[in-house]
Design a protein around this motif. Structure first.
Motif, mmCIF file in Angstrom:
data_model
loop_
_atom_site.group_PDB
_atom_site.id
_atom_site.type_symbol
_atom_site.label_atom_id
_atom_site.label_comp_id
_atom_site.label_asym_id
_atom_site.label_seq_id
_atom_site.Cartn_x
_atom_site.Cartn_y
_atom_site.Cartn_z
ATOM 1 N N LYS A 261 2.427 -17.925 -12.177
ATOM 2 C CA LYS A 261 2.827 -17.554 -13.538
ATOM 3 C C LYS A 261 3.249 -16.082 -13.544
ATOM 4 C CE LYS A 261 0.363 -17.157 -18.001
ATOM 5 N NZ LYS A 261 1.325 -17.174 -18.991
ATOM 6 N N GLY A 262 4.418 -15.810 -14.081
ATOM 7 C CA GLY A 262 4.898 -14.425 -14.134
ATOM 8 C C GLY A 262 5.815 -14.043 -12.979
ATOM 9 N N ASP A 263 5.866 -14.905 -11.954
ATOM 10 C CA ASP A 263 6.752 -14.599 -10.813
ATOM 11 C C ASP A 263 8.225 -14.653 -11.216
ATOM 12 O OD1 ASP A 263 4.827 -14.230 -8.860
ATOM 13 O OD2 ASP A 263 5.167 -16.146 -7.847
ATOM 14 N N ILE A 264 9.004 -13.796 -10.583
ATOM 15 C CA ILE A 264 10.461 -13.900 -10.632
ATOM 16 C C ILE A 264 10.845 -14.536 -9.299
ATOM 17 C CG2 ILE A 264 12.636 -12.619 -10.635
ATOM 18 C CD1 ILE A 264 11.118 -10.342 -12.117
ATOM 19 N N VAL A 265 11.569 -15.637 -9.340
ATOM 20 C CA VAL A 265 11.972 -16.272 -8.078
ATOM 21 C C VAL A 265 13.498 -16.289 -7.999
ATOM 22 C CG1 VAL A 265 11.837 -18.319 -6.603
ATOM 23 C CG2 VAL A 265 9.901 -17.717 -8.091
ATOM 24 N N LEU A 266 14.021 -15.679 -6.951
ATOM 25 C CA LEU A 266 15.460 -15.722 -6.714
ATOM 26 C C LEU A 266 15.739 -16.951 -5.858
ATOM 27 C CD1 LEU A 266 16.289 -11.977 -5.839
ATOM 28 C CD2 LEU A 266 16.486 -13.147 -8.052
ATOM 29 N N LYS B 124 0.840 -1.210 0.000
ATOM 30 C CA LYS B 124 0.000 0.000 0.000
ATOM 31 C C LYS B 124 0.866 1.248 0.000
ATOM 32 C CE LYS B 124 -4.356 -1.480 1.972
ATOM 33 N NZ LYS B 124 -4.176 -2.461 3.065
ATOM 34 N N GLU B 125 1.820 1.263 0.914
ATOM 35 C CA GLU B 125 2.641 2.465 1.077
ATOM 36 C C GLU B 125 3.409 2.815 -0.192
ATOM 37 O OE1 GLU B 125 4.697 3.162 4.789
ATOM 38 O OE2 GLU B 125 6.518 3.632 3.668
ATOM 39 N N LYS B 126 3.931 1.819 -0.873
ATOM 40 C CA LYS B 126 4.739 2.074 -2.074
ATOM 41 C C LYS B 126 3.883 2.037 -3.339
ATOM 42 C CE LYS B 126 8.801 1.636 0.154
ATOM 43 N NZ LYS B 126 9.907 2.578 0.180
ATOM 44 N N ASN B 127 2.604 1.753 -3.175
ATOM 45 C CA ASN B 127 1.698 1.653 -4.311
ATOM 46 C C ASN B 127 2.293 0.743 -5.383
ATOM 47 O OD1 ASN B 127 -0.518 2.089 -5.863
ATOM 48 N ND2 ASN B 127 0.256 4.000 -6.762
ATOM 49 N N THR B 128 2.673 -0.459 -4.961
ATOM 50 C CA THR B 128 3.343 -1.366 -5.883
ATOM 51 C C THR B 128 2.642 -2.718 -5.857
ATOM 52 O OG1 THR B 128 5.535 -2.173 -6.505
ATOM 53 C CG2 THR B 128 5.095 -2.070 -4.149
ATOM 54 N N LYS B 129 3.249 -3.713 -6.520
ATOM 55 C CA LYS B 129 2.628 -5.041 -6.487
ATOM 56 C C LYS B 129 3.690 -6.118 -6.300
ATOM 57 C CE LYS B 129 1.950 -4.948 -11.544
ATOM 58 N NZ LYS B 129 3.108 -5.251 -12.145
ATOM 59 N N THR B 130 3.218 -7.309 -6.011
ATOM 60 C CA THR B 130 4.150 -8.416 -5.797
ATOM 61 C C THR B 130 4.744 -8.834 -7.136
ATOM 62 O OG1 THR B 130 2.838 -9.129 -3.914
ATOM 63 C CG2 THR B 130 4.332 -10.759 -4.855
ATOM 64 N N ALA B 131 6.070 -9.024 -7.162
ATOM 65 C CA ALA B 131 6.731 -9.408 -8.406
ATOM 66 C C ALA B 131 7.253 -10.842 -8.339
ATOM 67 C CB ALA B 131 7.890 -8.460 -8.687
ATOM 68 N N GLY B 132 7.321 -11.408 -7.151
ATOM 69 C CA GLY B 132 7.839 -12.764 -7.037
ATOM 70 C C GLY B 132 8.262 -13.089 -5.623
ATOM 71 N N ILE B 133 9.157 -14.052 -5.542
ATOM 72 C CA ILE B 133 9.553 -14.616 -4.245
ATOM 73 C C ILE B 133 11.068 -14.731 -4.209
ATOM 74 C CG2 ILE B 133 9.428 -16.776 -2.882
ATOM 75 C CD1 ILE B 133 6.555 -17.058 -3.807
ATOM 76 N N LYS B 134 11.640 -14.589 -3.025
ATOM 77 C CA LYS B 134 13.076 -14.820 -2.889
ATOM 78 C C LYS B 134 13.353 -15.866 -1.829
ATOM 79 C CE LYS B 134 15.573 -12.965 0.023
ATOM 80 N NZ LYS B 134 16.435 -11.945 0.655
ATOM 81 N N LEU B 135 14.245 -16.753 -2.149
ATOM 82 C CA LEU B 135 14.670 -17.754 -1.175
ATOM 83 C C LEU B 135 15.913 -17.205 -0.494
ATOM 84 C CD1 LEU B 135 12.780 -19.217 -3.079
ATOM 85 C CD2 LEU B 135 14.408 -21.087 -3.232
ATOM 86 N N GLY B 136 16.082 -17.543 0.757
ATOM 87 C CA GLY B 136 17.265 -17.053 1.456
ATOM 88 C C GLY B 136 17.910 -18.136 2.291
ATOM 89 N N LEU B 137 19.175 -17.918 2.575
ATOM 90 C CA LEU B 137 19.941 -18.842 3.408
ATOM 91 C C LEU B 137 19.830 -20.269 2.874
ATOM 92 C CD1 LEU B 137 19.028 -17.310 6.889
ATOM 93 C CD2 LEU B 137 20.799 -16.609 5.279
ATOM 94 N N THR B 138 19.977 -20.381 1.557
ATOM 95 C CA THR B 138 19.939 -21.702 0.922
ATOM 96 C C THR B 138 21.349 -22.233 0.701
ATOM 97 O OG1 THR B 138 19.757 -20.562 -1.193
ATOM 98 C CG2 THR B 138 17.723 -21.425 -0.269
ATOM 99 N N SER B 139 22.362 -21.446 1.056
ATOM 100 C CA SER B 139 23.723 -21.976 0.912
ATOM 101 C C SER B 139 24.402 -22.025 2.271
ATOM 102 C CB SER B 139 24.547 -21.124 -0.060
ATOM 103 O OG SER B 139 24.814 -19.866 0.507
ATOM 104 N N LYS B 140 25.279 -23.004 2.417
ATOM 105 C CA LYS B 140 26.021 -23.157 3.676
ATOM 106 C C LYS B 140 26.820 -21.889 3.984
ATOM 107 C CE LYS B 140 25.150 -27.250 5.469
ATOM 108 N NZ LYS B 140 23.728 -26.931 5.547
ATOM 109 N N ALA B 141 27.370 -21.271 2.916
ATOM 110 C CA ALA B 141 28.175 -20.058 3.122
ATOM 111 C C ALA B 141 27.340 -18.985 3.799
ATOM 112 C CB ALA B 141 28.720 -19.551 1.789
#
Ligand code: OOG
Ligand code: MG
Length: 264
Positions: free
Chosen positions: A227-232, A53-70
């Motif tokens: 469909k259309g998501d960018i997933v990191l 709401k605050e940024k008047n934007t929309k969801t673009a996708g999902i990000k995974l985190g802490l998926t590497s041992k490093a």
């Protein structure tokens, strides 16, 4: 999500303000040591709803985190996490990142999955992920934990939408079956000096495994990749600090390069 207590609301405003004003804050577990992982995801939902709401934007996708041992070692945790990407977080190679809008940014190399069809279910397999992925592309993620000294516990970082700040997608789109996704070599340099080298095998042994983990975790909450998501799919190496004046380039075998520069 309906907010249960004013405390949840307070925490959400506290984190939103930290992002808006680019200042670091004391981590929430210092005061709320009892918070569970599922409560942290609820806080994340509340934060995302407010942020959209605050940024008047929309969801673009999902990000995974802490998926590497490093990354897990760097942050002192041993579990993966996920958060959401908003359209206003998308940055471009040709437009410098503004350092003054961020707190203490770091950049990390990732493989982006561009989703071609909805992927949802508790029994999703690597084949399902491959089938639903239209392209893969090289990516950089700028993370900027709102917490003091970039230090946090798992629930802190989940509530903070997994430190998400910006992301950049390289221009080369590659069919996922056309390369060995499980062993993509990567070299990331800053100002002409090599800072990190890695392989996509560092991402839970294979980025598809990370994607399966996330799809199954999302399914438990009735969600999935759309469909259309960018997933990191998660950082392939440790993140590196960036400052005004820096330029960073990551070169990935078979995927090409992606770069960013940082201005004041
Ligand atoms: C949490 C976000 C981690 C990744 O790719 O591992 C992340 C953090 O390290 O601040 O985005
Ligand atoms: Mg990341």
């Amino acid at each position: 999500m309906t907010l249960k207590t004013s405390t949840d609301k307070d925490i959400i405003e506290y984190l939103l303000y930290a992002e808006r004003d680019a200042h670091e804050v004391i981590k929430i577990t210092d005061e709320h040591s009892e918070l569970t992982i599922s409560q942290a995801y609820e806080l994340q939902d509340g934060l995302l709803e407010r942020r959209l709401k605050e940024k008047n934007t929309k969801t673009a996708g999902i990000k995974l985190g802490l998926t590497s041992k490093a990354k897990q070692k760097m942050m002192g945790v041993n579990e993966s996490i996920y958060g959401y990407l908003h359209a206003d977080m998308l940055a471009y190679e040709w437009e410098p990142i503004r350092f003054s809008e961020l707190i203490h940014p770091k950049v990390e190399p990732e493989i982006a999955f561009l989703i071609g069809e909805d992927i949802q279910g508790e029994n999703i397999t690597e084949e399902d992920i491959l089938r639903g992925t239209k392209y893969v592309a090289p990516a950089l993620e700028i993370i900027d934990s709102r917490y003091k000294d970039f230090r946090f516990k798992l629930v802190d970082v989940i509530a903070d939408n997994c430190s998400s700040a910006k992301f950049i997608i390289g221009s080369k789109l590659v069919l996922p079956e056309s390369l060995d996704l499980g062993n993509i070599g990567m070299v990331m340099s800053k100002n002409g000096y090599v800072e990190q080298t890695s392989s996509s095998a560092a991402v839970l042994e294979h980025p598809l495994k990370a994607m399966v983990w996330a799809a199954r975790s999302l399914a438990k909450r009735g969600r999935g990749f759309k469909k259309g998501d960018i997933v990191l799919s998660g950082a392939m190496s440790e993140a590196i600090t960036i400052n005004a004046g820096d330029s960073v380039i990551a070169a990935f075998d078979g995927l090409g390069v992606v770069s960013i520069s940082v201005s004041e």
